[in-house]
Design a protein around this motif. Structure first.
Motif, PDB file in Angstrom:
ATOM      1  N   ARG A 193       0.848  -1.204   0.000  1.00 43.61           N
ATOM      2  CA  ARG A 193       0.000   0.000   0.000  1.00 43.61           C
ATOM      3  C   ARG A 193       0.876   1.244   0.000  1.00 43.61           C
ATOM      4  O   ARG A 193       1.975   1.241   0.544  1.00 43.61           O
ATOM      5  CB  ARG A 193      -0.883   0.009   1.253  1.00 43.61           C
ATOM      6  CG  ARG A 193      -1.870  -1.135   1.272  1.00 43.61           C
ATOM      7  CD  ARG A 193      -3.046  -0.830   2.194  1.00 43.61           C
ATOM      8  NE  ARG A 193      -3.918  -1.992   2.262  1.00 43.61           N
ATOM      9  CZ  ARG A 193      -3.986  -2.809   3.303  1.00 43.61           C
ATOM     10  NH1 ARG A 193      -3.257  -2.587   4.373  1.00 43.61           N
ATOM     11  NH2 ARG A 193      -4.784  -3.843   3.280  1.00 43.61           N
ATOM     12  N   PRO A 194       0.368   2.321  -0.583  1.00 47.66           N
ATOM     13  CA  PRO A 194       1.166   3.548  -0.619  1.00 47.66           C
ATOM     14  C   PRO A 194       1.082   4.274   0.716  1.00 47.66           C
ATOM     15  O   PRO A 194       0.558   5.384   0.793  1.00 47.66           O
ATOM     16  CB  PRO A 194       0.509   4.351  -1.738  1.00 47.66           C
ATOM     17  CG  PRO A 194      -0.909   3.905  -1.710  1.00 47.66           C
ATOM     18  CD  PRO A 194      -0.925   2.479  -1.261  1.00 47.66           C
ATOM     19  N   ALA A 195       1.568   3.638   1.766  1.00 49.74           N
ATOM     20  CA  ALA A 195       1.546   4.253   3.093  1.00 49.74           C
ATOM     21  C   ALA A 195       2.656   3.624   3.905  1.00 49.74           C
ATOM     22  O   ALA A 195       3.023   2.474   3.653  1.00 49.74           O
ATOM     23  CB  ALA A 195       0.196   4.002   3.777  1.00 49.74           C
ATOM     24  N   ARG A 196       3.175   4.375   4.860  1.00 52.06           N
ATOM     25  CA  ARG A 196       4.243   3.829   5.679  1.00 52.06           C
ATOM     26  C   ARG A 196       3.767   2.602   6.425  1.00 52.06           C
ATOM     27  O   ARG A 196       2.655   2.572   6.955  1.00 52.06           O
ATOM     28  CB  ARG A 196       4.693   4.870   6.709  1.00 52.06           C
ATOM     29  CG  ARG A 196       5.577   5.922   6.144  1.00 52.06           C
ATOM     30  CD  ARG A 196       5.505   7.146   7.015  1.00 52.06           C
ATOM     31  NE  ARG A 196       5.915   8.299   6.255  1.00 52.06           N
ATOM     32  CZ  ARG A 196       7.185   8.682   6.119  1.00 52.06           C
ATOM     33  NH1 ARG A 196       8.133   8.004   6.726  1.00 52.06           N
ATOM     34  NH2 ARG A 196       7.491   9.721   5.400  1.00 52.06           N
TER      35      ARG A 196
END
Ligand SMILES: Nc1ncnc2c1ncn2[C@@H]1O[C@H](COP(=O)(O)OP(=O)(O)OP(=O)(O)O)[C@@H](O)[C@H]1O
Ligand SMILES: [Mg+2]
Lengths: 324, 271
Positions: free
Chosen positions: B105-108
């Motif tokens: 996912r495009p998240a830390r």
């Protein structure tokens, strides 16, 4: 342990590439390195111009990934909730989001189960949900690790035509891992074969047949039962492999042209019908896996066709990942 | 920097909303667990009240003073717990391979792990701790100078960061040792239990270890000595009453580095 070793390839924008190999060959490991999940112990990878590990979050906005064995959907919530979350995470403009969701709902026939919690979906329904989730943000590249695993014939066909359509309409680059060779034949212009962590073939699906001394077969229907056909000297290796009444089977190297053979047979015999059979891809791949495991070292250095200019996905050098 | 922080918070809240909705799918167990948690947390306070039913002072500390220690420690602890939640169970994600999904996912990853399994119940525990803290503040008999008043929110914030840093470091360790979750809990839940009481009751050796080895004394003990106007049993200089934010910052840096190293060592699972 080396899960993959000295793998080097480059994929151009808009290609659909099949990535096949026996169990434990290193396919999933490769995909995990390309997505930034695994850090290679040596080597160099660039995907869409980014370093997958260092720029993982930026890369995640440009790629879509489906691991057939694992879902990224919210288990207790309906599909629409997972999609909504992705809309926010990827900051998909709402018009684009609606457009995509409408299109995917139609192509993948999601309508009936968009509002049911994911845990209540069947495998095929969930997979279609995962595909949608991976593609909602218009990624330039999609990695699909066994996207058709466990699907029935109808669902498989739906997934394949969906991928073909996305590739055609949007130029999305596709890297597809599978054990279903139908997927490869129907979708991929190029196929890479990995065995024992080494790349043993990289080229067209047709070239794969030539690679393993595969044979094509002529099925000759004569006017009446006859003794074995009298074959010409060209191509060498042609021979009758089976006789059944008026029908005879002639095998010859897949690399040779069928034309002189057909001309000679029709000149010498009274022929009612002739048909040509391509070598069976399953058989080709089986031979390649067996051969590849034995001589992977010799083949690995000859692969790779770094010809394109726009390269969204590329690995080079020795990308190895060591695992316990 | 500011933008990435704002974005991190935004992503965190998005995920929190998802998990809260998922928790709501199991309403009955949600309600039962809420009640159970409230009772268990309440028992902590009952234990303190029971002690003071028998004695007016505990190691020379009065009831409002112990309530103050409890309130600051628990508020800090449950704040960290609310924000980081199940980060201590990272080993489970590593073993199950579900950490893979987070990395796609495009998240830390840390933000996703922190929000994982979020339930609004977590906030209930903070509310309980804050209540005790507020009651203690109203009962305390100290001259409320600006520096004292300012130190209270500061120590709670620093304490939360210290607990959070221990949690994240312990989680990072689980990339290597997936079963370390229990050992980690000894530091966090155990630490919270210890710091609810005046540290001096455990003896000088413990007090020393909690200052210099696992610096939990900086969660509330050191700043509380200043707020309550008490001398330090270890005789440390006055400056130590105010270094909690610096300790918190240093631990946070260590935790961030450990986490990054852990993710780079992540080996995924087969399939
Ligand atoms: N997390 C891991 N830790 C240790 N070894 C692993 C791990 N994951 C995979 N391996 C090993 O690495 C090799 C390659 O595995 P990989 O999952 O990439 O194979 P694959 O080509 O995807 O196989 P399949 O077709 O069965 O999915 C195997 O020998 C496997 O045992
Ligand atoms: Mg695999």
């Amino acid at each position: 342990m080396r899960a993959v070793d000295r793998i080097s390839f480059r994929i151009d924008s808009g290609e659909v590439v099949g990535y096949i190999g026996p169990n434990g060959a290193g396919k999933s490991t490769t995909v995990k390195m390309l997505t930034g999940i695994l850090t290679p112990s040596a080597g160099h990878i660039r995907v869409a111009g980014l370093n997958p590990v260092r720029q993982r979050v930026a890369l995640a906005r440009r790629i879509g990934v489906v691991f057939g064995q694992r879902t990224g959907l919210w288990w207790d919530l309906p599909l629409t909730d997972s999609f909504e979350l992705l809309r926010h995470l990827h900051r998909i403009p709402s018009a684009r989001y609606r457009e995509n969701l409408e299109l995917f709902t139609e192509l993948l026939d999601l309508g009936a189960f968009l509002h049911i919690p994911v845990r209540q979906l069947s495998l095929g329904q969930r997979m279609r949900g995962d595909l949608t989730a991976a593609l909602l943000h218009d990624p330039r590249i999609v990695y699909l690790d066994e996207p058709t695993i466990g699907l029935d014939v109808v669902s498989k066909a739906a997934v394949r035509s969906f991928l073909a359509e996305i590739n055609r309409e949007r130029g999305t680059t596709v890297l597809l891992t599978t054990h279903d060779l139908d997927d490869i034949e129907r979708l991929c212009g190029r196929v890479m074969v990995i065995a024992g962590g080494r790349l043993v073939y990289d080229g067209s699906v047709d070239g794969l047949r030539g690679r393993v001394n595969a044979e094509r077969t002529l099925v000759v229907d004569l006017a009446a039962p006859a003794p074995r056909l009298d074959l010409p000297a060209e191509p060498p290796g042609a021979r009758v492999i089976r006789v059944d009444g008026p029908r005879q089977w002639v095998a010859f190297p897949a690399t040779a042209s069928a034309a002189p053979l057909i001309t000679a047979i029709t000149a010498r015999h009274e022929v009612v019908d002739i048909s040509l059979r391509e070598p069976d891809i399953d058989e080709v791949v089986r031979r390649l896996y067996l051969g590849g495991l034995r001589s992977s070292a010799a083949a690995a250095s000859s692969v790779g066709d770094p010809s394109g200019t726009d390269d969204p996905s590329e690995t080079g050098g020795r990308s190895a990942t060591s695992a316990k | 920097m500011v933008e990435t922080l704002a974005d991190t918070v935004r992503v965190y809240l998005l995920l929190v909303r998802m998990w809260s909705r998922a928790a709501w799918a199991y309403r009955t167990s949600f309600v039962l667990l809420t009640v159970a948690t409230a009772v268990v947390t309440g028992l902590d306070i009952v234990a303190i009240l029971l002690i003071f039913a028998h004695t007016p002072r505990l190691a020379d500390f009065t009831l409002p003073e112990v309530m103050f220690l409890y309130g600051t420690s628990s508020t800090a602890f449950y704040l960290a717990d609310s924000i980081l939640g199940t980060v201590d169970r990272l080993g489970g994600h590593v073993k199950a391979g579900t950490f893979d999904v987070m990395l796609l996912r495009p998240a830390r990853a840390l933000v996703q792990v922190a929000a994982d399994q979020f339930t609004p119940r977590r906030l209930g525990k903070v509310a309980q701790a804050v209540t005790v803290l507020v009651v203690s503040l109203s009962l305390l008999d100290v001259p409320w100078t600006p520096s004292r008043a300012l130190l209270v929110p500061l120590m709670v914030a620093a304490g939360a960061v210290i607990y959070g840093a221990i949690w994240v470091s312990g989680a990072a360790f689980q990339f290597v040792a997936t079963d370390a979750s229990e050992a980690l809990n000894a530091f966090t839940f155990g630490g919270n239990f210890l710091t609810q009481y005046p540290l001096v009751i455990y003896g000088r050796e413990w007090l020393w270890a909690l200052t210099w080895i696992v610096p939990l004394a900086f969660v509330n003990w050191q700043p509380a000595l200043y707020v309550l106007g008490r001398p330090d049993p270890l005789g440390l200089p006055l400056a130590f009453r105010f270094v909690s934010p610096a300790v918190a910052l240093a631990l946070a840096v260590v935790a961030a580095l450990a986490w990054r190293a852990g993710v780079r060592h992540y080996r995924s699972t087969g399939s």
